[in-house]
Structures are given as C-alpha cells and as structure tokens.
Design an enzyme around this catalytic site. Sequence first.
Site, PDB file in Angstrom:
ATOM      1  N   ASN A   7       1.392  -7.002   6.317  1.00 22.27           N
ATOM      2  CA  ASN A   7       2.483  -6.040   6.201  1.00 22.27           C
ATOM      3  C   ASN A   7       2.097  -4.782   6.982  1.00 22.27           C
ATOM      4  O   ASN A   7       1.067  -4.159   6.695  1.00 22.27           O
ATOM      5  CB  ASN A   7       2.712  -5.714   4.728  1.00 22.27           C
ATOM      6  CG  ASN A   7       3.933  -4.850   4.502  1.00 22.27           C
ATOM      7  OD1 ASN A   7       4.174  -3.899   5.237  1.00 22.27           O
ATOM      8  ND2 ASN A   7       4.701  -5.163   3.468  1.00 22.27           N
ATOM      9  N   ARG A  18       4.393  12.023  12.168  1.00 25.09           N
ATOM     10  CA  ARG A  18       4.311  12.945  13.300  1.00 25.09           C
ATOM     11  C   ARG A  18       5.430  12.750  14.315  1.00 25.09           C
ATOM     12  O   ARG A  18       5.569  13.551  15.237  1.00 25.09           O
ATOM     13  CB  ARG A  18       2.961  12.760  14.017  1.00 25.09           C
ATOM     14  CG  ARG A  18       1.769  13.306  13.298  1.00 25.09           C
ATOM     15  CD  ARG A  18       1.737  14.819  13.302  1.00 25.09           C
ATOM     16  NE  ARG A  18       1.604  15.360  14.659  1.00 25.09           N
ATOM     17  CZ  ARG A  18       0.429  15.615  15.224  1.00 25.09           C
ATOM     18  NH1 ARG A  18      -0.708  15.369  14.565  1.00 25.09           N
ATOM     19  NH2 ARG A  18       0.377  16.121  16.438  1.00 25.09           N
ATOM     20  N   HIS A  43       8.967  -4.373   5.293  1.00 25.46           N
ATOM     21  CA  HIS A  43       9.880  -4.072   4.189  1.00 25.46           C
ATOM     22  C   HIS A  43      10.670  -2.821   4.564  1.00 25.46           C
ATOM     23  O   HIS A  43      10.339  -1.717   4.137  1.00 25.46           O
ATOM     24  CB  HIS A  43       9.095  -3.861   2.895  1.00 25.46           C
ATOM     25  CG  HIS A  43       9.951  -3.757   1.677  1.00 25.46           C
ATOM     26  ND1 HIS A  43       9.511  -4.137   0.427  1.00 25.46           N
ATOM     27  CD2 HIS A  43      11.215  -3.307   1.495  1.00 25.46           C
ATOM     28  CE1 HIS A  43      10.475  -3.934  -0.459  1.00 25.46           C
ATOM     29  NE2 HIS A  43      11.513  -3.418   0.173  1.00 25.46           N
ATOM     30  N   HIS A  50       9.413   4.228   6.533  1.00 23.82           N
ATOM     31  CA  HIS A  50       8.365   3.620   7.370  1.00 23.82           C
ATOM     32  C   HIS A  50       9.013   2.701   8.404  1.00 23.82           C
ATOM     33  O   HIS A  50       9.442   3.174   9.452  1.00 23.82           O
ATOM     34  CB  HIS A  50       7.294   2.913   6.534  1.00 23.82           C
ATOM     35  CG  HIS A  50       7.782   2.242   5.281  1.00 23.82           C
ATOM     36  ND1 HIS A  50       8.709   1.231   5.288  1.00 23.82           N
ATOM     37  CD2 HIS A  50       7.447   2.454   3.977  1.00 23.82           C
ATOM     38  CE1 HIS A  50       8.919   0.839   4.041  1.00 23.82           C
ATOM     39  NE2 HIS A  50       8.184   1.559   3.225  1.00 23.82           N
ATOM     40  N   GLU A  73      11.248  -8.262   3.945  1.00 21.90           N
ATOM     41  CA  GLU A  73      11.452  -8.012   2.524  1.00 21.90           C
ATOM     42  C   GLU A  73      12.512  -6.930   2.341  1.00 21.90           C
ATOM     43  O   GLU A  73      12.686  -6.064   3.201  1.00 21.90           O
ATOM     44  CB  GLU A  73      10.154  -7.523   1.867  1.00 21.90           C
ATOM     45  CG  GLU A  73       9.001  -8.492   1.961  1.00 21.90           C
ATOM     46  CD  GLU A  73       7.749  -7.946   1.284  1.00 21.90           C
ATOM     47  OE1 GLU A  73       7.712  -6.737   0.972  1.00 21.90           O
ATOM     48  OE2 GLU A  73       6.815  -8.731   1.077  1.00 21.90           O
ATOM     49  N   THR A 110       6.938   2.271  -4.361  1.00 22.04           N
ATOM     50  CA  THR A 110       6.607   0.928  -3.891  1.00 22.04           C
ATOM     51  C   THR A 110       7.198  -0.086  -4.863  1.00 22.04           C
ATOM     52  O   THR A 110       7.622   0.281  -5.966  1.00 22.04           O
ATOM     53  CB  THR A 110       5.076   0.744  -3.779  1.00 22.04           C
ATOM     54  OG1 THR A 110       4.779  -0.513  -3.180  1.00 22.04           O
ATOM     55  CG2 THR A 110       4.414   0.824  -5.143  1.00 22.04           C
ATOM     56  N   HIS A 201       0.921  -7.746  -3.397  1.00 25.60           N
ATOM     57  CA  HIS A 201       0.912  -6.382  -3.925  1.00 25.60           C
ATOM     58  C   HIS A 201      -0.451  -6.047  -4.508  1.00 25.60           C
ATOM     59  O   HIS A 201      -0.881  -6.636  -5.486  1.00 25.60           O
ATOM     60  CB  HIS A 201       1.996  -6.120  -4.960  1.00 25.60           C
ATOM     61  CG  HIS A 201       2.426  -4.670  -4.961  1.00 25.60           C
ATOM     62  ND1 HIS A 201       1.688  -3.680  -5.560  1.00 25.60           N
ATOM     63  CD2 HIS A 201       3.484  -4.049  -4.401  1.00 25.60           C
ATOM     64  CE1 HIS A 201       2.293  -2.505  -5.383  1.00 25.60           C
ATOM     65  NE2 HIS A 201       3.376  -2.701  -4.671  1.00 25.60           N
ATOM     66  N   ASP A 202      -1.116  -5.098  -3.866  1.00 26.43           N
ATOM     67  CA  ASP A 202      -2.422  -4.596  -4.289  1.00 26.43           C
ATOM     68  C   ASP A 202      -3.529  -5.640  -4.181  1.00 26.43           C
ATOM     69  O   ASP A 202      -4.605  -5.462  -4.768  1.00 26.43           O
ATOM     70  CB  ASP A 202      -2.375  -4.029  -5.712  1.00 26.43           C
ATOM     71  CG  ASP A 202      -1.564  -2.748  -5.788  1.00 26.43           C
ATOM     72  OD1 ASP A 202      -1.445  -2.062  -4.754  1.00 26.43           O
ATOM     73  OD2 ASP A 202      -1.038  -2.439  -6.870  1.00 26.43           O
ATOM     74  N   GLY A 224      -0.772  -5.490   2.867  1.00 27.62           N
ATOM     75  CA  GLY A 224      -0.585  -4.373   3.775  1.00 27.62           C
ATOM     76  C   GLY A 224      -1.423  -3.164   3.422  1.00 27.62           C
ATOM     77  O   GLY A 224      -2.304  -2.764   4.175  1.00 27.62           O
ATOM     78  N   HIS A 225      -1.152  -2.572   2.259  1.00 22.25           N
ATOM     79  CA  HIS A 225      -1.759  -1.281   1.930  1.00 22.25           C
ATOM     80  C   HIS A 225      -3.282  -1.343   1.982  1.00 22.25           C
ATOM     81  O   HIS A 225      -3.926  -0.535   2.674  1.00 22.25           O
ATOM     82  CB  HIS A 225      -1.289  -0.832   0.544  1.00 22.25           C
ATOM     83  CG  HIS A 225      -1.814   0.509   0.141  1.00 22.25           C
ATOM     84  ND1 HIS A 225      -1.209   1.684   0.542  1.00 22.25           N
ATOM     85  CD2 HIS A 225      -2.891   0.866  -0.601  1.00 22.25           C
ATOM     86  CE1 HIS A 225      -1.891   2.710   0.049  1.00 22.25           C
ATOM     87  NE2 HIS A 225      -2.909   2.241  -0.649  1.00 22.25           N
TER      88      HIS A 225
END
Length: 251
Positions: A7, A18, A43, A50, A73, A110, A201-202, A224-225
């Site tokens: 992700n 920025r 997503h 994002h 997603e 999230t 997720h996580d 992703g994260h």
Amino acid sequence: MTSLSVNVNKIAVLRNSRGGNDPDVLRAAATCLEAGADGITVHPRPDQRHIRSDDVLALSALTREHAVEFNIEGNPFAPPRPGYPGLLPLCAETRPAQATLVPDGDGQLTSDHGFDFARDGERLRPLIAELKSYGCRVSLFVDAGNPDIATAAAIGADRIELYTGPYADAFAAGPTQAALELFADAARRAHAAGLGVNAGHDLSQANLGRFLQHVPQVLEVSIGHALIGEALYDGLDATVKAYLAVIGPQR
C-alpha cells in the site's frame, strides 16, 4: 500461496504535505515491484488526503505494465465530490484486479472496523455485482469475530480481508494465542463458505510471520504503514525483500 501487495498511501501523504511530486508515488511503487512485490494497493479517500484519482490512473497503468495485481480499496457508499469521482467510477475506469470494500467514514484517520452485514449486506449486493461486471475480484473488509462471515459469499463477494489491527495490538501486548485462534477460526469459516482470505492493517515484519503460521491459507497481505516506516531506515527495496523473506514458505 501468500502474495504481498504494498500500500503506497503513505508515500502520497509525504508528497501532499509539501505539494509537488516528491516523493514520487509512481517511482516508489515501481521500486516495490522491482523488489518482488506481487501487487500495489491504494485507498483513495474523498478528502484526497493521500492517494488522488490521478494517482489511481497512473498506478493502474504501471501495474498493467508490470503484469501484477492492482487493488483499490474504499467505501462504496461514499458519494462523489470534486476531485473524487467515487470508488465504483474509479474501478470502472481502471478495472483493477481487486476491489476491496471498506466501511470507513470521512472522519476516520484509518480503517478500524469491518462491515456489519446485517446492516449493510443488501446494500452491498448490487455494488458487488457491478464491480464484478468490470472484471474485479471483490473483497470485503471484516472483523475476525464477525459471526456472519459467510454472508459475504451469499451477497457475491469473492474474498474477505481480515482486519488485523486487534492481532497487532495483541502481539504488541505479549500474548497472542487467543487472537490467533480467533483469526484462524475466521479464516476457516470463510473457507467453508467458499471465500478466499486476505489480511491487512498494522501487519509488520515483527508480527507477520506468526500470523501466517497460524492462520490458514491467507492469499494476500496488504501492508503499507509499517512497511513504509521501516523503509525510512532500511530502504524500500530492502524492506520489500525482507517482507518477502518473512512470507517465505507461504509464497
């Protein structure tokens, strides 16, 4: 076989903070694919915090060029607004391999819960059918403790994606056996209903291996994260390869 879909939302968060095009989402996604990732996940949200619609179009072309899966997603109930045409129109235009439906609201930081099929099942049914008419495989975001997982198959979904936040919390706290049993049971119930199982997720390098060892037949993990955070220290190419090594025997 477990596939890794990266992700790239967090790359877009940095870029948008920025303006301009640095870091380049497309270059980051290409780096992940060149390192061996099996696909790319995005997503896009209505507030464009994002990933934006133009990113979705560019990443669709990139994944086709690399002959890998593209997973979009989103909340299928979120109405269109300026800059965001809606999840289904984006899927109609890009025809991703997979559409993962998630019940996140505009104000959520999230995704943090799965669908309530008693409430949303019949609303989802025609949307799932429409997405499948575009050639998309459809996955529904669900909580492991949801007693109605089989409903996902009844309303036309192909897969579920298990929301793994509670497992990650249990792993961080120490004991994981109860959480792993819950997720393994959810996966078995999904398989019995004819559904494929994804997870996300996580998930991180630290907790992913144990999850895959105990939860049967996970077809895809979307990460992703943690992956992008780890890549700040070790580099994107090395981090993707490290995840592939963790997945190891399941690939």
